[in-house]
Design a protein around this motif. Structure first.
Motif, PDB file in Angstrom:
ATOM      1  N   PRO A 157       0.839  -1.202   0.000  1.00 41.33           N
ATOM      2  CA  PRO A 157       0.000   0.000   0.000  1.00 41.33           C
ATOM      3  C   PRO A 157       0.874   1.253   0.000  1.00 41.33           C
ATOM      4  N   SER A 158       0.454   2.259  -0.747  1.00 48.18           N
ATOM      5  CA  SER A 158       1.258   3.483  -0.822  1.00 48.18           C
ATOM      6  C   SER A 158       1.371   4.174   0.529  1.00 48.18           C
ATOM      7  N   SER A 159       0.420   3.919   1.431  1.00 50.24           N
ATOM      8  CA  SER A 159       0.472   4.540   2.759  1.00 50.24           C
ATOM      9  C   SER A 159       1.550   3.941   3.651  1.00 50.24           C
ATOM     10  N   ASN A 186       9.068  -1.386  -8.523  1.00 46.55           N
ATOM     11  CA  ASN A 186       8.566  -2.407  -9.451  1.00 46.55           C
ATOM     12  C   ASN A 186       7.902  -3.576  -8.734  1.00 46.55           C
ATOM     13  N   ASN A 187       6.968  -3.232  -7.870  1.00 45.81           N
ATOM     14  CA  ASN A 187       6.073  -4.207  -7.276  1.00 45.81           C
ATOM     15  C   ASN A 187       4.647  -3.753  -7.562  1.00 45.81           C
ATOM     16  N   MET A 188       3.711  -4.161  -6.738  1.00 48.14           N
ATOM     17  CA  MET A 188       2.305  -3.827  -6.973  1.00 48.14           C
ATOM     18  C   MET A 188       1.861  -2.812  -5.918  1.00 48.14           C
ATOM     19  N   ILE A 189       1.981  -1.524  -6.261  1.00 50.72           N
ATOM     20  CA  ILE A 189       1.593  -0.448  -5.359  1.00 50.72           C
ATOM     21  C   ILE A 189       0.080  -0.230  -5.498  1.00 50.72           C
ATOM     22  N   TYR A 190      -0.610  -0.119  -4.363  1.00 52.84           N
ATOM     23  CA  TYR A 190      -2.061   0.070  -4.432  1.00 52.84           C
ATOM     24  C   TYR A 190      -2.515   1.062  -3.372  1.00 52.84           C
ATOM     25  N   CYS A 238       7.223   2.765  -9.451  1.00 55.99           N
ATOM     26  CA  CYS A 238       6.675   1.627 -10.203  1.00 55.99           C
ATOM     27  C   CYS A 238       5.487   2.072 -11.020  1.00 55.99           C
ATOM     28  N   CYS A 239       4.327   1.773 -10.507  1.00 54.38           N
ATOM     29  CA  CYS A 239       3.119   1.939 -11.293  1.00 54.38           C
ATOM     30  C   CYS A 239       1.926   1.777 -10.358  1.00 54.38           C
ATOM     31  N   GLY A 240       0.740   1.936 -10.915  1.00 57.35           N
ATOM     32  CA  GLY A 240      -0.449   1.678 -10.134  1.00 57.35           C
ATOM     33  C   GLY A 240      -1.072   2.943  -9.567  1.00 57.35           C
ATOM     34  N   ASP A 241      -2.220   2.738  -8.913  1.00 55.35           N
ATOM     35  CA  ASP A 241      -2.986   3.822  -8.323  1.00 55.35           C
ATOM     36  C   ASP A 241      -2.617   3.949  -6.859  1.00 55.35           C
ATOM     37  N   GLY A 242      -1.942   5.038  -6.519  1.00 56.15           N
ATOM     38  CA  GLY A 242      -1.487   5.201  -5.147  1.00 56.15           C
ATOM     39  C   GLY A 242      -2.427   5.985  -4.266  1.00 56.15           C
ATOM     40  N   GLY A 243      -3.595   6.434  -4.822  1.00 53.27           N
ATOM     41  CA  GLY A 243      -4.489   7.244  -4.023  1.00 53.27           C
ATOM     42  C   GLY A 243      -3.878   8.595  -3.725  1.00 53.27           C
TER      43      GLY A 243
END
Length: 725
Positions: free
Chosen positions: A113-115, A132-136, A159-164
């Protein structure tokens, strides 16, 4: 090793064993230090679950797999390195590893989690690397600790993804040195200026492509420790603070490109005496180039802005490696002192208003220059004959006013791109171009070249595009030219040529203009690797289209239009399985259109208009069902859909319209009905008129009587024998 049950330290590094880790390693329960990095070991991480005394575990750069939950009982770990494996799972399993000081998880499939809330209780954690992992986004999750107990020195989650929202947990950090949260979507959050304000020891800050907006503000006091600041590719606006040079005096790298910054370039930039890389490209900056710039600059990029004015002479003593001023409104002549920049490798000045000749002093760059782009200016004069440029790989001089023959670049044998299109160049295409064994893109179109196409071009086995259209070339097409563009010039070979090359932080991606499907586009490197073709259109070429086509399947564009070519369309063109655009219009081609062309499944533009072709058009199936009349118009002896001429049984053309039926030109049922109707209506109309008008009735009977008597006497005198008179 498995028998050494009391072993406490084991290090097997960079040995490339390329084997599975024996399961008996799980019995080495006395291990405290275990490093098997960079060996290509494989196996499941559960093999480590019983090594509860471990304080240091490094299995990075291997091929281990499995769930990280298998490591949750290693509570003595202080240093855990798992990067570059195939490990997965949720980082919350590390909540129990309260002794961790350094955690490296990059290049796996771990959910983070980005937090960073699951790690808040790791009070000793100082360094976290998890790129380069799965940030959410986990803003709604509840955790036992609301604020972090750690004070990080380094964090990297790029990396990538939606970090809020941008992680507010970092607002509690005051000892950060290195921060990289690039390539995470933070939903347009305001730029976290408090990061700079709170962390006085900050050395590097990377927030690239993080969907941040708002203004960039400087800290209240100077940050002399900050050496690298990259906030490019966001939506930041406003002006670049004028005092940036005073507040951030020790920067080596400053990249604020791809934003919406306006105003001028701050004069205080000149006070950054350590600055080596400055990138303000792709903004809305206006004004001129500052007269005072750091003398130690190696890369200076202000392309794609709204700058105007000339190039300041104060840049004369700089030791630049790369200079990009393209896509502005700069004017004046190209400074002669640029020849003194002996280390200059990249010079990009396209799409400005520079004028005058190319300075002869550029000959001093013969041993350094690799990329030269002066296209779309008002540069005039001839190409200097003394240019040798032995390291030159890419030349873009298109859309200028250059004249005379090609006398430069004869020694540039490493050329990959030569674009001299849209000038006033004359003379013949030099034979020595055939010596450029790595040449992939040759564009000489829209000039005044004459003579024949050199057969030496057939030696260019890496050629991907050749465009010599809109010249005065004559003679025949060399048969070997059709075999020049081949699968040998693969995308891999192109990548190795260094077209999308870079110098440190600087990348080069200059577009090339090429006509395909009758429309001109600008193609950059990522698209160019999928494009190949030959354009010889709008010349005075004669003879037949070469029939020798071998290893030529990779071509996507072929344009021989507006010449004087004769003979048939070669059936071998059907072997161009990847072709998308084929234009043979406005020639003197004859014969039939080969039916084999129906097998070209990617063809989206086709024209053989205005030739002397005969026979039937190809069957309207596959891609040929999409081609309209304009693809075939101007061939008097060609018939079949979509032309208005239908074909007779033997395949010859007729003048029947599209709606003619097999019974002929006339609809017989309609003909018979109209015939009968007319014989009823006409006598009826005559009778009505004679009944109404007595004068016409009297005249009618008079003429009928006179005609009857005339016919009687004619038959009596000329037809009946005398014995019947």
């Amino acid at each position: 090793f498995c028998e050494l049950r009391k072993l406490q330290t084991l290090a097997i590094i960079n040995s490339y064993w390329n084997a599975s880790l024996p399961e008996c390693f799980s019995e080495l329960t006395s291990l405290k230090y275990f490093d098997i990095s960079s060996n290509n070991f494989s196996g499941n991480v559960y093999v480590f679950k019983n090594l509860t005394l471990l304080e240091y575990l490094d299995i990075s750069f291997n091929s281990f797999f499995g769930d990280i939950s298998m490591l949750k009982n290693l509570k003595s770990l202080e240093y855990l390195y798992l990067q570059s494996n195939k490990i997965f799972g949720d980082i919350s399993y590390f909540m129990s590893l309260t002794s961790l000081r350094e955690l490296r998880l990059s290049n796996n499939n771990i959910e983070i989690p980005s937090s960073l809330a699951p790690l808040f209780n790791l009070s000793k954690l100082q360094k976290l690397y998890a790129d380069n992992n799965m940030i959410y986004n986990a803003e709604t999750e509840m955790h036992s600790v609301d604020t972090p107990t750690f004070q990080l020195r380094s964090i990297s989650l790029s990396c990538c993804g939606d970090g809020g929202s941008f992680p507010q947990s970092l607002n509690h950090q005051h000892d950060l040195r290195d921060v990289d949260l690039s390539n995470i979507n933070f939903k347009g959050d305001q730029f976290p200026n408090w990061l700079l304000e709170n962390n006085k020891k900050l050395e590097t800050l990377y927030l690239v492509n993080s969907s941040l907006s708002g203004h960039f503000q400087l800290p209240s006091t100077s940050r002399r420790g900050l050496s690298r600041l990259d906030i490019s590719s966001n939506s930041l606006d406003g002006n670049i603070p004028n005092e940036i040079g005073a507040k951030l005096p020790s920067l080596l790298v400053l990249n604020m490109s791809n934003n919406f910054f306006g105003g001028g370039i701050p004069i205080s930039i000149g006070d950054m005496i350590s600055l080596q890389i400055l990138d303000f490209s792709n903004n809305k900056l206006s004004g001129g180039i500052p007269r005072h710039l750091p003398m130690g600059l190696l890369i200076f990029d202000v392309s794609n802005n709204q700058l105007f004015g000339d190039i300041p002479s104060s840049m004369e003593n700089m030791s630049l490696l790369a200079l990009d001023l393209s896509n502005n409104t700069l004017f004046g002549g190209i400074p002669r002192w640029m020849g003194k920049m002996s280390g200059l490798e990249v010079l990009l000045m396209a799409n400005n208003h520079f004028e005058g000749p190319i300075p002869v002093e550029f000959c001093k760059l013969n041993y350094s220059l690799k990329f030269l782009d002066l296209s779309a200016n008002n540069i005039s004069g001839s190409l200097p004959s003394f240019f040798s440029f032995t390291r030159l790989t890419h030349v873009y001089l298109s859309r200028n006013k250059l004249k005379g023959p090609i006398t430069s670049f004869i020694n540039s044998i490493d050329l990959v791109t030569l674009d001299l299109s849209n000038n006033h160049l004359t003379g013949n295409i030099p034979n020595w171009i055939g010596n450029f064994s790595t040449l992939s893109y040759l564009l000489l179109n829209n000039n005044y070249f004459e003579g024949g196409i050199p057969v030496q071009l057939c030696d260019l086995h890496c050629l991907r595009l050749i465009d010599v259209s809109n010249n005065n070339l004559s003679g025949t097409i060399p048969p070997c030219l059709m075999n020049t563009i081949s699968n040998y010039s693969s995308r891999a070979n192109f990548d190795n040529s260094g077209y999308d090359g870079s110098i440190g932080y600087f990348s080069v991606d200059v577009p090339i203009k090429f006509t395909t499907k009758s429309i001109s586009y600008f193609y950059k490197a990522t698209v160019l690797t999928y494009l190949s073709g030959i354009d010889l259109s709008c010349n005075k070429l004669t003879g037949e289209i070469p029939h020798q086509i071998q290893h030529f399947q990779d071509i996507t564009v072929l344009n021989f239009s507006h010449n004087s070519l004769i003979g048939p369309i070669p059936p071998a063109l059907a072997d161009l399985s990847q072709i998308e655009s084929l234009d043979l219009s406005h020639n003197n081609l004859s014969g039939n259109i080969p039916s084999h062309l129906l097998g070209l499944h990617f063809l989206s533009f086709f024209s053989v208009a205005y030739n002397n072709l005969s026979g039937t058009t190809p069957q309207r199936s596959g891609q040929f069902a999409t081609f309209e009349e304009s693809s075939y118009v101007g061939n008097p002896f060609l018939c079949g859909e979509p032309l208005p001429k239908n074909c007779s049984i033997d395949g010859s053309s007729s003048s029947m319209p599209k709606n003619a039926t097999d019974e002929g030109f006339i609809d017989m049922e309609f003909f018979y009905g109209s015939f009968v109707g007319s014989y009823i209506v006409i006598p009826l109309c005559i009778a009505i008129v004679l009944y109404i008008n007595p004068y016409w009735r009297q005249a009618w009977f008079y003429h009928v009587e006179a005609a009857t008597m005339s016919c009687y006497y004619f038959v009596l005198d000329h037809i009946l024998p005398k014995r019947f008179r």
